[in-house]
Design a protein around this motif. Structure first.
Motif, PDB file in Angstrom:
ATOM      1  N   SER A 153       0.843  -1.197   0.000  1.00 19.20           N
ATOM      2  CA  SER A 153       0.000   0.000   0.000  1.00 19.20           C
ATOM      3  C   SER A 153       0.880   1.249   0.000  1.00 19.20           C
ATOM      4  O   SER A 153       1.862   1.331   0.750  1.00 19.20           O
ATOM      5  N   PHE A 154       0.529   2.227  -0.832  1.00 19.07           N
ATOM      6  CA  PHE A 154       1.337   3.439  -0.968  1.00 19.07           C
ATOM      7  C   PHE A 154       0.439   4.668  -0.913  1.00 19.07           C
ATOM      8  O   PHE A 154      -0.657   4.683  -1.487  1.00 19.07           O
ATOM      9  N   GLY A 155       0.917   5.722  -0.233  1.00 15.78           N
ATOM     10  CA  GLY A 155       0.191   6.986  -0.160  1.00 15.78           C
ATOM     11  C   GLY A 155       1.131   8.157  -0.321  1.00 15.78           C
ATOM     12  O   GLY A 155       2.293   8.095   0.087  1.00 15.78           O
ATOM     13  N   ILE A 156       0.639   9.239  -0.903  1.00 17.21           N
ATOM     14  CA  ILE A 156       1.474  10.418  -1.140  1.00 17.21           C
ATOM     15  C   ILE A 156       0.612  11.680  -1.093  1.00 17.21           C
ATOM     16  O   ILE A 156      -0.564  11.659  -1.460  1.00 17.21           O
ATOM     17  N   TYR A 157       1.219  12.779  -0.627  1.00 22.40           N
ATOM     18  CA  TYR A 157       0.532  14.059  -0.625  1.00 22.40           C
ATOM     19  C   TYR A 157       0.588  14.655  -2.027  1.00 22.40           C
ATOM     20  O   TYR A 157       1.660  14.896  -2.573  1.00 22.40           O
ATOM     21  N   ALA A 158      -0.576  14.888  -2.622  1.00 31.17           N
ATOM     22  CA  ALA A 158      -0.659  15.476  -3.950  1.00 31.17           C
ATOM     23  C   ALA A 158      -0.776  16.993  -3.885  1.00 31.17           C
ATOM     24  O   ALA A 158      -0.446  17.696  -4.851  1.00 31.17           O
ATOM     25  N   TYR A 159      -1.284  17.486  -2.767  1.00 27.44           N
ATOM     26  CA  TYR A 159      -1.477  18.915  -2.563  1.00 27.44           C
ATOM     27  C   TYR A 159      -1.565  19.129  -1.060  1.00 27.44           C
ATOM     28  O   TYR A 159      -1.735  18.181  -0.291  1.00 27.44           O
ATOM     29  N   LYS A 160      -1.444  20.373  -0.620  1.00 26.28           N
ATOM     30  CA  LYS A 160      -1.498  20.670   0.802  1.00 26.28           C
ATOM     31  C   LYS A 160      -2.808  20.159   1.411  1.00 26.28           C
ATOM     32  O   LYS A 160      -3.888  20.563   1.031  1.00 26.28           O
ATOM     33  N   GLY A 161      -2.687  19.214   2.357  1.00 26.34           N
ATOM     34  CA  GLY A 161      -3.853  18.660   3.032  1.00 26.34           C
ATOM     35  C   GLY A 161      -4.511  17.513   2.299  1.00 26.34           C
ATOM     36  O   GLY A 161      -5.367  16.825   2.870  1.00 26.34           O
ATOM     37  N   LEU A 162      -4.153  17.288   1.012  1.00 28.30           N
ATOM     38  CA  LEU A 162      -4.789  16.256   0.196  1.00 28.30           C
ATOM     39  C   LEU A 162      -3.800  15.132  -0.107  1.00 28.30           C
ATOM     40  O   LEU A 162      -2.753  15.357  -0.709  1.00 28.30           O
ATOM     41  N   SER A 163      -4.138  13.934   0.316  1.00 28.21           N
ATOM     42  CA  SER A 163      -3.299  12.764   0.035  1.00 28.21           C
ATOM     43  C   SER A 163      -4.107  11.728  -0.738  1.00 28.21           C
ATOM     44  O   SER A 163      -5.323  11.606  -0.565  1.00 28.21           O
ATOM     45  N   VAL A 164      -3.422  10.986  -1.586  1.00 25.01           N
ATOM     46  CA  VAL A 164      -4.041   9.920  -2.376  1.00 25.01           C
ATOM     47  C   VAL A 164      -3.213   8.658  -2.187  1.00 25.01           C
ATOM     48  O   VAL A 164      -2.029   8.705  -1.813  1.00 25.01           O
ATOM     49  N   GLY A 165      -3.842   7.522  -2.453  1.00 22.50           N
ATOM     50  CA  GLY A 165      -3.117   6.269  -2.256  1.00 22.50           C
ATOM     51  C   GLY A 165      -3.698   5.127  -3.063  1.00 22.50           C
ATOM     52  O   GLY A 165      -4.816   5.212  -3.583  1.00 22.50           O
ATOM     53  N   ALA A 166      -2.917   4.065  -3.152  1.00 22.10           N
ATOM     54  CA  ALA A 166      -3.355   2.866  -3.866  1.00 22.10           C
ATOM     55  C   ALA A 166      -2.784   1.640  -3.163  1.00 22.10           C
ATOM     56  O   ALA A 166      -1.719   1.699  -2.531  1.00 22.10           O
ATOM     57  N   GLU A 167      -3.513   0.538  -3.278  1.00 21.51           N
ATOM     58  CA  GLU A 167      -3.096  -0.718  -2.660  1.00 21.51           C
ATOM     59  C   GLU A 167      -3.317  -1.861  -3.648  1.00 21.51           C
ATOM     60  O   GLU A 167      -4.360  -1.938  -4.295  1.00 21.51           O
ATOM     61  N   ALA A 168      -2.339  -2.745  -3.747  1.00 16.99           N
ATOM     62  CA  ALA A 168      -2.459  -3.947  -4.578  1.00 16.99           C
ATOM     63  C   ALA A 168      -2.308  -5.161  -3.678  1.00 16.99           C
ATOM     64  O   ALA A 168      -1.415  -5.206  -2.815  1.00 16.99           O
ATOM     65  N   SER A 169      -3.195  -6.144  -3.865  1.00 14.48           N
ATOM     66  CA  SER A 169      -3.203  -7.327  -3.000  1.00 14.48           C
ATOM     67  C   SER A 169      -3.259  -8.594  -3.833  1.00 14.48           C
ATOM     68  O   SER A 169      -3.831  -8.615  -4.927  1.00 14.48           O
ATOM     69  N   PHE A 170      -2.674  -9.642  -3.294  1.00 11.78           N
ATOM     70  CA  PHE A 170      -2.795 -10.971  -3.869  1.00 11.78           C
ATOM     71  C   PHE A 170      -3.501 -11.845  -2.846  1.00 11.78           C
ATOM     72  O   PHE A 170      -3.057 -11.976  -1.704  1.00 11.78           O
ATOM     73  N   ILE A 171      -4.614 -12.440  -3.247  1.00  7.94           N
ATOM     74  CA  ILE A 171      -5.439 -13.256  -2.355  1.00  7.94           C
ATOM     75  C   ILE A 171      -5.228 -14.728  -2.688  1.00  7.94           C
ATOM     76  O   ILE A 171      -5.300 -15.115  -3.867  1.00  7.94           O
ATOM     77  N   PHE A 172      -4.990 -15.529  -1.670  1.00  6.54           N
ATOM     78  CA  PHE A 172      -4.720 -16.944  -1.903  1.00  6.54           C
ATOM     79  C   PHE A 172      -5.110 -17.745  -0.663  1.00  6.54           C
ATOM     80  O   PHE A 172      -5.133 -17.224   0.452  1.00  6.54           O
TER      81      PHE A 172
END
Length: 422
Positions: A153-172
């Motif tokens: 899972s990764f997150g980053i600030y795109a603008y002051k006060g605003l952060s975005v993120g994405a997560e990739a999972s493998f289910i088994f």
């Protein structure tokens, strides 16, 4: 030294999560088992909120955008002990289960981003049911296994006060179910067994926004979307007749069939929205609302049928925390984090009773403590939950459960700094 300890425990507990039995609930009989609630012990102690919450030294499994706020390398491991009472009309039974719930490692990436990786259960199967309503016919249902989720899972600030993120999972994972039928005055019993593996990927997107109000109050909003995905399942089923030895061991007689099966499990889009209000390192109160469409299957092992079916599900949670004085020197208990929360859930599972299908609902009351350790920001978190699932109406099963949750959150502000020799 702490780095070696953390990495050693990470490897050991990863093996333990893969090998354990996570559930004792009769409702894990349906589908691919009891769904795992992807929250930390800290979040669970607040009713499961967290989609809008920002924290610089605790992990957040609900929203990947929260990784942007990590300012210390954080190792987290959580487990639970569940005491379960199952009621069916005038009959009740008790049981318990102990399990590791997650193992994760998060760390900052520069000053505006963060990354976390980990392993946690995705679903769990662990039931043992006896149906003896007909005195001439006894049926014994058993199941074990489940699916796990390996994620980054990764997150980053795109603008002051605003952060975005994405997560990739493998289910088994793998699931084993069996049905043993024995009739009175019949020499041989019959047994139906099925065993299958579950595989697939899953992606989650998240966003958070923080704005400061008057008197140092901060308002937080957040949302996460777990995209729809198809999980493949492959395995086999067989049916055979058997007898029992004097020691109770099974003796196979005739195999009626043994064949391969495969199919898909369509996990629908899940959305979580929420907001919160608070003062940093002092108090916070937040609300989460979750929605998910009905689970669909094209699967020889799992299908909507005479016993159950699926509908849309939803969950509402409210909770928060309070810290009397985070930097207190005179009182340890002033530095403790006090947490509480409530959650209300329509699971989306409908079970056939005497007359019709009945929706299974779940409810939980949570409290918890965050106990600071001497080392920097590290702490031990303890949570308690009393909950109820299901109903005795329509000849169904009601569960009363009590969960004791425990987690360790170790932080190191100098994880990636090189040693200097004076």
């Amino acid at each position: 030294m702490i780095k070696r300890f953390i990495l050693g425990v990470f490897v050991f507990t990863t093996s333990a999560i893969l090998a354990q039995k996570n559930s004792a609930s009769p409702y894990s009989y349906f589908g691919i088992g009891e769904n795992f609630e992807g929250v930390t012990v800290e979040q669970a102690s607040m009713g499961g909120i967290g989609v809008a919450m920002k924290d610089y030294h605790h992990l957040n499994f609900t929203n990947p955008a929260s990784n942007a706020d990590l300012r210390a390398a954080t190792y987290a491991i959580g487990g639970s002990l569940t005491f379960l009472t199952v009621k069916e009309q005038n009959v009740s039974q008790t049981g318990n289960s102990t399990s590791l719930r997650y193992i994760s490692l998060g760390f900052p990436v520069g000053k505006k981003a963060g990354l976390s990786v980990g392993l946690q259960p995705f679903s769990s199967v662990g039931y043992s049911l006896l149906d003896s309503d007909n005195s001439d016919d006894i049926t014994f249902y058993t199941g074990e296994g489940g699916a796990n989720k390996l994620y980054a899972s990764f997150g980053i600030y795109a603008y002051k006060g605003l952060s975005v993120g994405a997560e990739a999972s493998f289910i088994f994972g793998s699931i084993d179910n069996s049905i043993l039928n024995q009739r009175t005055n019949v020499a041989l019993a019959t047994k139906h067994e099925e065993s299958f593996n579950v595989r697939g990927g899953q992606f989650k997107l998240g966003v958070q926004y923080k704005t400061e109000l008057k008197n140092k109050l901060k308002f937080y909003t957040g949302a996460s979307l777990t995209l729809a995905t198809d999980l493949s399942s492959k395995g086999s089923e067989r049916m055979y007749s058997l007898s029992f030895s004097g020691a109770g061991q099974e003796i196979l007689r005739d195999e009626l069939f043994n064949r391969s099966l495969e199919g898909n499990i369509s996990v629908p889009l899940k959305s979580v929205y929420g907001f919160g209000l608070g003062k940093e390192n002092k108090w916070y109160i937040g609300v989460n609302q979750q929605f998910q469409s009905a689970l669909k299957t094209n699967n020889a092992f799992i299908s909507n049928g005479a016993s159950h079916k699926y509908d849309d599900s939803s969950k509402f949670a409210i909770g928060g925390y309070y810290i009397p004085k985070i930097n207190s020197i005179s009182s340890y208990w002033d530095r403790v984090t006090y947490r509480a929360g409530l959650r209300f859930e329509d699971t989306g599972l409908l079970v056939k009773g005497t007359n019709n299908f009945t929706l299974v609902k779940d409810f939980g009351i949570n409290v918890g403590l965050g106990l600071p350790l001497p080392r920097q920001l590290s702490n031990v978190n303890v949570g308690f939950e009393y909950g109820q699932r299901g109903t005795t109406k329509n000849n169904l099963i009601k569960e009363n459960y009590f969960n004791i949750r425990l987690s360790l959150s170790l932080n190191d502000l100098k994880w990636f700094q090189k040693r200097r020799i004076d």
